[in-house]
Motif scaffolding. Structure first.
Motif, PDB file in Angstrom:
ATOM      1  N   ASP A   9       0.870  -1.179   0.000  1.00  0.00           N
ATOM      2  CA  ASP A   9       0.000   0.000   0.000  1.00  0.00           C
ATOM      3  C   ASP A   9       0.909   1.230   0.000  1.00  0.00           C
ATOM      4  O   ASP A   9       1.329   1.708   1.056  1.00  0.00           O
ATOM      5  N   ILE A  10       1.230   1.711  -1.209  1.00  0.00           N
ATOM      6  CA  ILE A  10       2.109   2.871  -1.354  1.00  0.00           C
ATOM      7  C   ILE A  10       1.282   4.148  -1.221  1.00  0.00           C
ATOM      8  O   ILE A  10       0.383   4.407  -2.015  1.00  0.00           O
ATOM      9  N   VAL A  11       1.597   4.946  -0.205  1.00  0.00           N
ATOM     10  CA  VAL A  11       0.877   6.192   0.041  1.00  0.00           C
ATOM     11  C   VAL A  11       1.475   7.334  -0.777  1.00  0.00           C
ATOM     12  O   VAL A  11       0.769   8.204  -1.283  1.00  0.00           O
ATOM     13  N   TYR A  12       2.809   7.318  -0.932  1.00  0.00           N
ATOM     14  CA  TYR A  12       3.513   8.382  -1.667  1.00  0.00           C
ATOM     15  C   TYR A  12       4.868   7.833  -2.112  1.00  0.00           C
ATOM     16  O   TYR A  12       5.482   7.032  -1.411  1.00  0.00           O
ATOM     17  N   GLU A  13       5.317   8.302  -3.269  1.00  0.00           N
ATOM     18  CA  GLU A  13       6.636   7.889  -3.748  1.00  0.00           C
ATOM     19  C   GLU A  13       7.211   8.942  -4.681  1.00  0.00           C
ATOM     20  O   GLU A  13       6.502   9.525  -5.498  1.00  0.00           O
ATOM     21  N   LYS A  59      11.586  10.170  -6.166  1.00  0.00           N
ATOM     22  CA  LYS A  59      12.919   9.613  -6.419  1.00  0.00           C
ATOM     23  C   LYS A  59      13.730   9.405  -5.137  1.00  0.00           C
ATOM     24  O   LYS A  59      14.749   8.715  -5.145  1.00  0.00           O
ATOM     25  N   ASP A  60      13.269   9.990  -4.021  1.00  0.00           N
ATOM     26  CA  ASP A  60      14.029   9.929  -2.776  1.00  0.00           C
ATOM     27  C   ASP A  60      13.416   9.028  -1.705  1.00  0.00           C
ATOM     28  O   ASP A  60      14.133   8.420  -0.918  1.00  0.00           O
ATOM     29  N   ILE A  61      12.105   8.959  -1.660  1.00  0.00           N
ATOM     30  CA  ILE A  61      11.447   8.253  -0.560  1.00  0.00           C
ATOM     31  C   ILE A  61      10.235   7.442  -1.040  1.00  0.00           C
ATOM     32  O   ILE A  61       9.686   7.700  -2.111  1.00  0.00           O
ATOM     33  N   VAL A  62       9.867   6.480  -0.225  1.00  0.00           N
ATOM     34  CA  VAL A  62       8.614   5.737  -0.395  1.00  0.00           C
ATOM     35  C   VAL A  62       7.913   5.752   0.959  1.00  0.00           C
ATOM     36  O   VAL A  62       8.519   5.409   1.977  1.00  0.00           O
ATOM     37  N   VAL A  63       6.655   6.179   0.969  1.00  0.00           N
ATOM     38  CA  VAL A  63       5.860   6.147   2.196  1.00  0.00           C
ATOM     39  C   VAL A  63       4.855   5.008   2.053  1.00  0.00           C
ATOM     40  O   VAL A  63       4.097   4.953   1.087  1.00  0.00           O
ATOM     41  N   VAL A  64       4.894   4.098   3.010  1.00  0.00           N
ATOM     42  CA  VAL A  64       4.110   2.869   2.934  1.00  0.00           C
ATOM     43  C   VAL A  64       3.143   2.775   4.104  1.00  0.00           C
ATOM     44  O   VAL A  64       3.471   3.155   5.236  1.00  0.00           O
ATOM     45  N   ASN A  65       1.956   2.265   3.827  1.00  0.00           N
ATOM     46  CA  ASN A  65       0.995   1.935   4.880  1.00  0.00           C
ATOM     47  C   ASN A  65       1.133   0.436   5.142  1.00  0.00           C
ATOM     48  O   ASN A  65       0.604  -0.386   4.398  1.00  0.00           O
ATOM     49  N   LYS A  66       1.871   0.083   6.192  1.00  0.00           N
ATOM     50  CA  LYS A  66       2.182  -1.326   6.469  1.00  0.00           C
ATOM     51  C   LYS A  66       0.998  -2.032   7.133  1.00  0.00           C
ATOM     52  O   LYS A  66       0.382  -1.509   8.053  1.00  0.00           O
ATOM     53  N   ALA A  67       0.738  -3.230   6.658  1.00  0.00           N
ATOM     54  CA  ALA A  67      -0.336  -4.029   7.237  1.00  0.00           C
ATOM     55  C   ALA A  67       0.116  -4.693   8.531  1.00  0.00           C
ATOM     56  O   ALA A  67       1.307  -4.985   8.717  1.00  0.00           O
ATOM     57  N   GLN A  68      -0.839  -4.944   9.424  1.00  0.00           N
ATOM     58  CA  GLN A  68      -0.532  -5.704  10.635  1.00  0.00           C
ATOM     59  C   GLN A  68      -0.069  -7.100  10.226  1.00  0.00           C
ATOM     60  O   GLN A  68      -0.593  -7.710   9.298  1.00  0.00           O
TER      61      GLN A  68
END
Length: 305
Positions: A81-85, A87-96
């Motif tokens: 579940d990629i929230v934002y990406e 060239k520098d970062i990836v923000v992920v919504n990690k599942a339990q």
């Protein structure tokens, strides 16, 4: 021969290097690790050390493992579940239930395995076991975390973490009804000397501060918002248990008898804000409570009717 390198986090300051490596490589005995250190396979900032060397925060630890014990971390096509990406970062919504990075005995199915398939470039500061991983959330904690795609971004984000300037807000369901509308828990934490899977409150531990706010009270539980000032291992879980309001479902610090059939503690990293590592602007990301969390809240609300 393969090298693994780690950046020492604050929580591991003053820890012996053999103990540190034994926790990182749990399928290797401490005596085996000490033998490899004796053979000159462990380095701190490029220099060999002895088993009793005490680490300092931000030191670089390198560890060499013989070829027959090498760890290979493979990319895996696991949904993310990629929230934002960019060239520098990836923000992920990690599942339990998803482990953040591989460790001896658990090399597959982690967030890192999924990220290696999703994007080929991740920062190498934390070595092959933890590429791109700036901060972690527990396996059974869901929610937002940021991953660095290059070393420049990684160093910048790590600095923000060290300076406690990241805005990290969690939602937690705890046992009991909290009377106070808000409070601050300022208790030092360190790993338990006997029960190694546990973190505890100890006078000689690392500084740890959690601010909490009561969101909603139920018959026997409270929904709280926790803001981290520091980011120690298991910080919210230990701090809330310390004030006698452990997290619902927590298998380590919670009640032995649980009302709900859960897979772990009810803790969700809801909001993460920080300065973009190259653009310089403040960005913030938010994640809804996962379905299982909402379901339990709904049950508790209905009991109040």
């Amino acid at each position: 021969m393969k090298k693994y390198n780690f950046t020492v986090e604050e929580e591991n300051e003053n820890k012996r290097i053999d103990l540190y490596l034994a926790e990182e490589f749990q399928d290797m005995s401490r005596s085996h690790i000490q033998e490899l250190i004796k053979r000159g396979k462990a380095f701190v900032n490029g220099k060999t050390v002895k088993s009793n060397y005490k680490l300092k925060a931000e030191e670089i630890v390198e560890f060499e493992i013989p070829d027959n014990e090498e760890l290979e971390i493979e990319p895996e096509n696991i949904p993310l579940d990629i929230v934002y990406e960019d060239k520098d970062i990836v923000v992920v919504n990690k599942a339990q239930g998803m482990v953040v990075h591989p460790a001896p005995g658990n090399y597959t199915g982690t967030l890192v395995n999924a990220l290696l398939h999703h994007c080929k470039d991740l920062s190498g500061i934390n070595g092959v076991l933890r590429p791109g991983i700036v901060h972690r959330i527990d396996k059974d904690t869901s929610g937002i975390l940021v991953v660095a795609k290059n070393d420049v971004a990684h160093k910048n984000l790590a600095y923000q973490l060290k300076e406690h300037s990241m805005n990290r807000i969690y939602k937690a369901l705890v046992e009991g009804v909290i009377k106070e509308d808000a409070g601050t828990i300022d208790k030092p934490l360190k790993r338990h000397p006997v029960e190694r899977i546990k973190i505890g409150v100890f006078k000689d531990g690392r500084n740890a501060v959690t601010h909490y706010k009561t969101i909603e009270r139920y018959k026997n539980n409270t929904l709280v918002e926790c803001k981290l000032e520091t980011g120690r291992t298991h910080q919210i879980r230990v701090h809330m248990a310390h004030i006698l309001h452990p997290l619902v479902g927590d298998p380590v610090y919670g009640y032995k008898k649980q009302r709900f059939n859960l897979n772990g503690q009810m803790l969700h990293a809801q909001k993460l804000g920080f300065i973009h590592p190259t653009k310089g602007n403040y960005i913030e990301f938010e994640s809804e409570l996962p379905p299982y969390f909402k379901k339990i809240i709904s049950i508790l609300k209905n009991e109040l009717k």
